[in-house]
Design a protein around this motif. Structure first.
Motif: not given
Length: 72
Positions: A1-13, A16-22, A26-29
């Motif tokens: 399964m492909k890593t989700p492209e968007i990780w929504p926060q509670d407010d729907g946004q 966007s932080c590059v380190e958090k996305l990284k 990694e956790n998803w994989q």
């Protein structure tokens, strides 16, 4: 399964932080690899595929939020 492209926060946004996305990628994989290995091992040892799927789903459902108890 492909890593989700968007990780929504509670407010729907989206996160966007590059380190958090990284870290999320990694956790998803890592989770995928561990779940796949556990599933394959169980099935090869004779456990019903559906039972193992249900138990893995139950495991996710039973996860406790790290925010629990912090007032969030």
């Amino acid at each position: 399964m492909k890593t989700p492209e968007i990780w929504p926060q509670d407010d729907g946004q989206p996160v966007s932080c590059v380190e958090k996305l990284k870290v999320l990628e990694e956790n998803w994989q890592e989770v995928q690899d561990v779940l796949r290995d556990a599933f394959e091992d169980a099935v090869l040892m004779g456990v019903s595929e559906q039972v193992m799927r249900d138990r893995l789903a139950d495991l996710v459902t039973a996860l406790v939020s790290p925010r629990q108890g912090s007032g969030a």
